[in-house]
Design a protein around this motif. Structure first.
Motif, PDB file in Angstrom:
ATOM      1  N   LYS A 259      20.752  39.014  32.939  1.00 22.74           N
ATOM      2  CA  LYS A 259      21.316  38.131  33.959  1.00 22.74           C
ATOM      3  C   LYS A 259      21.806  38.945  35.167  1.00 22.74           C
ATOM      4  N   ALA A 260      22.487  40.055  34.877  1.00 18.39           N
ATOM      5  CA  ALA A 260      23.019  40.887  35.956  1.00 18.39           C
ATOM      6  C   ALA A 260      21.888  41.468  36.800  1.00 18.39           C
ATOM      7  N   GLU A 261      20.814  41.904  36.162  1.00 19.23           N
ATOM      8  CA  GLU A 261      19.694  42.491  36.897  1.00 19.23           C
ATOM      9  C   GLU A 261      19.017  41.481  37.800  1.00 19.23           C
ATOM     10  N   ARG A 262      19.100  40.193  37.449  1.00 19.61           N
ATOM     11  CA  ARG A 262      18.533  39.141  38.291  1.00 19.61           C
ATOM     12  C   ARG A 262      19.535  38.616  39.326  1.00 19.61           C
ATOM     13  N   GLY A 263      20.704  39.221  39.378  1.00 16.31           N
ATOM     14  CA  GLY A 263      21.708  38.800  40.352  1.00 16.31           C
ATOM     15  C   GLY A 263      22.404  37.508  39.991  1.00 16.31           C
ATOM     16  N   LEU A 264      22.391  37.137  38.702  1.00 18.62           N
ATOM     17  CA  LEU A 264      22.972  35.867  38.272  1.00 18.62           C
ATOM     18  C   LEU A 264      24.308  36.036  37.569  1.00 18.62           C
ATOM     19  N   LEU A 265      24.797  37.264  37.450  1.00 12.27           N
ATOM     20  CA  LEU A 265      26.091  37.542  36.836  1.00 12.27           C
ATOM     21  C   LEU A 265      26.934  38.366  37.798  1.00 12.27           C
ATOM     22  N   SER A 266      28.173  37.946  38.011  1.00  8.80           N
ATOM     23  CA  SER A 266      29.061  38.698  38.896  1.00  8.80           C
ATOM     24  C   SER A 266      30.492  38.592  38.393  1.00  8.80           C
ATOM     25  N   GLY A 267      31.311  39.525  38.837  1.00  9.12           N
ATOM     26  CA  GLY A 267      32.718  39.513  38.475  1.00  9.12           C
ATOM     27  C   GLY A 267      33.573  39.147  39.672  1.00  9.12           C
ATOM     28  N   ILE A 268      34.372  38.102  39.521  1.00  7.31           N
ATOM     29  CA  ILE A 268      35.293  37.673  40.579  1.00  7.31           C
ATOM     30  C   ILE A 268      36.699  37.737  39.997  1.00  7.31           C
ATOM     31  N   PRO A 269      37.557  38.611  40.519  1.00 11.82           N
ATOM     32  CA  PRO A 269      38.874  38.797  39.897  1.00 11.82           C
ATOM     33  C   PRO A 269      39.759  37.565  40.006  1.00 11.82           C
ATOM     34  N   ASN A 270      40.530  37.347  38.950  1.00  9.38           N
ATOM     35  CA  ASN A 270      41.532  36.295  38.985  1.00  9.38           C
ATOM     36  C   ASN A 270      42.642  36.644  39.969  1.00  9.38           C
ATOM     37  N   GLY A 271      43.354  35.622  40.381  1.00 16.95           N
ATOM     38  CA  GLY A 271      44.588  35.801  41.125  1.00 16.95           C
ATOM     39  C   GLY A 271      45.712  35.131  40.368  1.00 16.95           C
ATOM     40  N   ILE A 272      46.873  35.027  40.987  1.00 12.65           N
ATOM     41  CA  ILE A 272      47.998  34.304  40.402  1.00 12.65           C
ATOM     42  C   ILE A 272      48.530  33.324  41.445  1.00 12.65           C
ATOM     43  N   ASP A 273      49.259  32.318  40.964  1.00 13.81           N
ATOM     44  CA  ASP A 273      49.764  31.322  41.907  1.00 13.81           C
ATOM     45  C   ASP A 273      51.023  31.839  42.591  1.00 13.81           C
ATOM     46  N   GLU A 274      51.373  31.204  43.688  1.00 13.17           N
ATOM     47  CA  GLU A 274      52.413  31.735  44.562  1.00 13.17           C
ATOM     48  C   GLU A 274      53.825  31.434  44.088  1.00 13.17           C
ATOM     49  N   SER A 275      53.949  30.845  42.900  1.00 17.14           N
ATOM     50  CA  SER A 275      55.288  30.716  42.326  1.00 17.14           C
ATOM     51  C   SER A 275      55.817  32.065  41.855  1.00 17.14           C
ATOM     52  N   TRP A 276      54.907  33.039  41.702  1.00 19.98           N
ATOM     53  CA  TRP A 276      55.312  34.370  41.257  1.00 19.98           C
ATOM     54  C   TRP A 276      55.770  35.191  42.461  1.00 19.98           C
ATOM     55  N   GLU A 277      56.912  34.811  42.970  1.00 17.13           N
ATOM     56  CA  GLU A 277      57.482  35.458  44.137  1.00 17.13           C
ATOM     57  C   GLU A 277      58.968  35.676  43.884  1.00 17.13           C
ATOM     58  N   ALA A 278      59.366  36.952  43.771  1.00 12.29           N
ATOM     59  CA  ALA A 278      60.752  37.266  43.392  1.00 12.29           C
ATOM     60  C   ALA A 278      61.771  36.726  44.391  1.00 12.29           C
ATOM     61  N   GLU A 279      61.370  36.547  45.632  1.00 16.08           N
ATOM     62  CA  GLU A 279      62.312  36.083  46.658  1.00 16.08           C
ATOM     63  C   GLU A 279      62.614  34.593  46.561  1.00 16.08           C
ATOM     64  N   THR A 280      61.757  33.826  45.847  1.00 17.02           N
ATOM     65  CA  THR A 280      61.923  32.371  45.856  1.00 17.02           C
ATOM     66  C   THR A 280      61.882  31.721  44.474  1.00 17.02           C
ATOM     67  N   ASP A 281      61.485  32.426  43.423  1.00 20.17           N
ATOM     68  CA  ASP A 281      61.271  31.815  42.108  1.00 20.17           C
ATOM     69  C   ASP A 281      62.564  31.191  41.577  1.00 20.17           C
ATOM     70  N   PRO A 282      62.587  29.869  41.338  1.00 22.35           N
ATOM     71  CA  PRO A 282      63.819  29.217  40.868  1.00 22.35           C
ATOM     72  C   PRO A 282      64.159  29.542  39.415  1.00 22.35           C
ATOM     73  N   HIS A 283      63.208  30.118  38.644  1.00 27.44           N
ATOM     74  CA  HIS A 283      63.506  30.500  37.267  1.00 27.44           C
ATOM     75  C   HIS A 283      64.482  31.676  37.201  1.00 27.44           C
ATOM     76  N   LEU A 284      64.568  32.462  38.261  1.00 31.39           N
ATOM     77  CA  LEU A 284      65.341  33.695  38.223  1.00 31.39           C
ATOM     78  C   LEU A 284      66.834  33.422  38.400  1.00 31.39           C
ATOM     79  N   LEU A 285      67.633  34.320  37.862  1.00 28.42           N
ATOM     80  CA  LEU A 285      69.087  34.207  37.987  1.00 28.42           C
ATOM     81  C   LEU A 285      69.530  34.457  39.417  1.00 28.42           C
ATOM     82  N   CYS A 286      68.821  35.366  40.089  1.00 29.68           N
ATOM     83  CA  CYS A 286      69.041  35.614  41.513  1.00 29.68           C
ATOM     84  C   CYS A 286      67.737  36.155  42.079  1.00 29.68           C
ATOM     85  N   ASN A 287      67.500  35.887  43.328  1.00 29.06           N
ATOM     86  CA  ASN A 287      66.250  36.329  43.939  1.00 29.06           C
ATOM     87  C   ASN A 287      66.429  37.703  44.566  1.00 29.06           C
ATOM     88  N   PHE A 288      65.317  38.404  44.696  1.00 31.46           N
ATOM     89  CA  PHE A 288      65.361  39.749  45.270  1.00 31.46           C
ATOM     90  C   PHE A 288      64.030  40.041  45.936  1.00 31.46           C
TER      91      PHE A 288
END
Length: 497
Positions: A259-288
């Protein structure tokens, strides 16, 4: 909430906006808003949201007990005919608070059970999983054919991992031309069934060939997805290369290499959602922030209390993981003496294989006040662990992408990880974390000792934290390859299936 509960209709977009967006259906067995066991649920929730700015992306999901009783109103909007041993079912619709639309397969006999999406409360697979997830794949083909009783009809199907592997297969077996992307999240889980299941699932004889879904005398849902999709992706560039080799290919390396040799397989990296932000995450005891990490000390103190650890000036290591052999947890257990002798502490949270759960409990008993273990999972605690830790341990034997290392980086916790899969792609050794080469105690120990040395050099520790916390890893920064792939398929430039 049960089907039939009404809710206000979603806001209608303008005709011009609708025409500029293509209709894309994500087919998945997990969605973190409603049900998840790992990274698949996180990606299935975050990626459609990141793509919605560009396309009309909706999700198709089985109506598990947790979904049906999630508290979200469900409106019945369609129905699906039965086929072979696959029963009729209804289609429900959930409009999540941010507008993401989720179609739910309402079939109590298939999905409304105690346990996980895949097995009972003792982690034993349901014996009818081939029926349960073939029904999911066939439903996707029904949606694409316009036979689901729903006015919305997808122009492209994006199916995820083995539970959705028959979606591209049913499309092709029924002669439907809707383009289809199939994403491999973990090649080790293939959805294998006896060939006697063929009649129950209405699988044609041509599918039994080695270049289709036959795998060592069994039927592989994962291989079907690979064989019949127009394009195959996986969740990091390194993993896309690794799975074409015997060490990581799980017996499918030749098939994937072709599949890869025919150009039909590729790797696209995952990301994460923007809730993972230390300055704003409401789960945290305090933001930083990267510029002021004082909040990390507050969370380190929380983690020590939460896991019954002693007051300590040494580094705090954490593990937040499924407790399975893939994750290299036996290596972490073997390294515990080194961590403790050098003044470090370890907090572990996760669930998984019973023998690993038991061995982790015994580890905490060996090192009271230095090692703490919680068998289970809690989102708030996990986020506070990332925020309070100095280092995250991820000695995975393989890791298609991994999300925890990116969560940790966003919260200033430096990952110590094996150079494999997405870990190699998302960690810059000595800059945003530490990488080691071999799945061995010696190689792992060397990386951990490097982490100890950085901890003893405050200006270097601060510099690495700042780089890690500002590394680009949000989905909005990583979705361009998906947009390009969708464009190629929708314009008909997808080559052979």
């Amino acid at each position: 909430m049960r089907p039939g509960t009404s809710r206000p209709a979603p806001q209608i977009r303008t005709v011009q906006e609708n025409e500029s967006k293509k209709k894309i259906l994500f087919v998945t067995s997990e969605l973190s808003d409603l049900i998840k066991t790992g990274g698949l649920g996180e990606v299935s929730a975050a990626l459609p949201r990141a793509l919605r700015l560009h396309h009309d992306v909706r999700v198709l999901l089985p109506g598990y007990r947790q979904v049906m009783h999630s508290g979200h109103p469900i409106r019945l909007v369609g129905s699906l005919a039965g086929h072979a041993a696959l029963p009729r079912c209804r289609v429900g619709r959930i409009d999540l608070d941010d507008g993401l639309i989720v179609y739910v397969l309402v079939s109590p006999e298939l999905y409304e059970r105690e346990g996980t999406p895949y097995g009972d409360e003792r982690n034993r697979d349901w014996p009818d999983n081939h029926i349960r997830f073939a029904r999911l794949g066939l439903a996707a083909a029904d949606f694409a054919a316009g036979s689901a009783g729903v006015s919305w009809r997808p122009e492209l199907i994006h199916a995820h991992d083995w539970p959705a592997g028959l979606a591209p297969a049913y499309l092709r077996w029924r002669g439907q031309g809707t383009p289809c992307v199939f994403t491999i999240h973990n090649l080790a889980y293939q959805g294998l069934w006896r060939p006697e299941c063929r009649a129950e699932l209405a699988i044609p004889e041509e599918a039994l060939r080695m270049e289709r879904m036959e795998f060592h005398g069994q039927l592989s849902f994962l291989k079907a997805g690979i064989a019949y999709a127009d394009r195959v992706t996986t969740v990091s560039a390194t993993y896309a290369r690794e799975i074409t080799t015997p060490d990581f290919g799980c017996g499918l390396e030749g098939f994937l290499r072709e599949k890869a040799e025919r150009g039909l397989l590729s790797g696209i990296p995952n990301g994460i959602d923007e809730s993972w932000e230390a300055e704003t995450d409401p789960h945290l005891l305090c933001n930083f922030s990267a510029g002021d990490c004082a909040g990390k000390a507050v969370h380190a103190e929380y983690v020590r209390r939460r896991f019954a650890l002693e007051a300590c000036a040494g580094p705090l290591f954490v593990v937040v993981s499924r407790l399975v052999r893939q994750k290299g947890l036996d290596l972490t257990q073997a390294l515990a003496d080194t961590l403790v002798e050098r003044g470090g502490q370890l907090a572990v949270m996760g669930r998984g294989e019973p023998e690993l759960e038991d061995s982790m409990r015994r580890l905490a008993e060996r090192f009271p006040g230095r090692v703490g273990v919680d068998i289970g999972f809690d989102e708030t605690t996990a986020r506070r662990m990332f925020a309070g830790a100095d280092f995250l341990l991820m000695p995975s034997r393989y890791e298609p992408c991994g999300l925890s290392q990116m969560y940790a980086q966003r919260f200033g916790s430096l990952p110590v990880a094996r150079r494999t899969g997405g870990l190699a792609d998302t960690i810059e050794d000595g800059v945003t974390g530490f990488l080691f080469e071999e799945a061995s105690l010696e190689s792992y120990r060397e990386a951990v000792l490097r982490a100890f040395r950085v901890f003893a050099t405050p200006h270097l520790l601060h510099a690495m934290r700042c780089r890690a916390m500002t590394a680009p890893c949000f989905w909005r920064q990583t979705i361009d390859p998906y947009l390009q792939l969708y464009r190629q398929l929708l314009e008909g430039r997808h080559g052979e299936a």
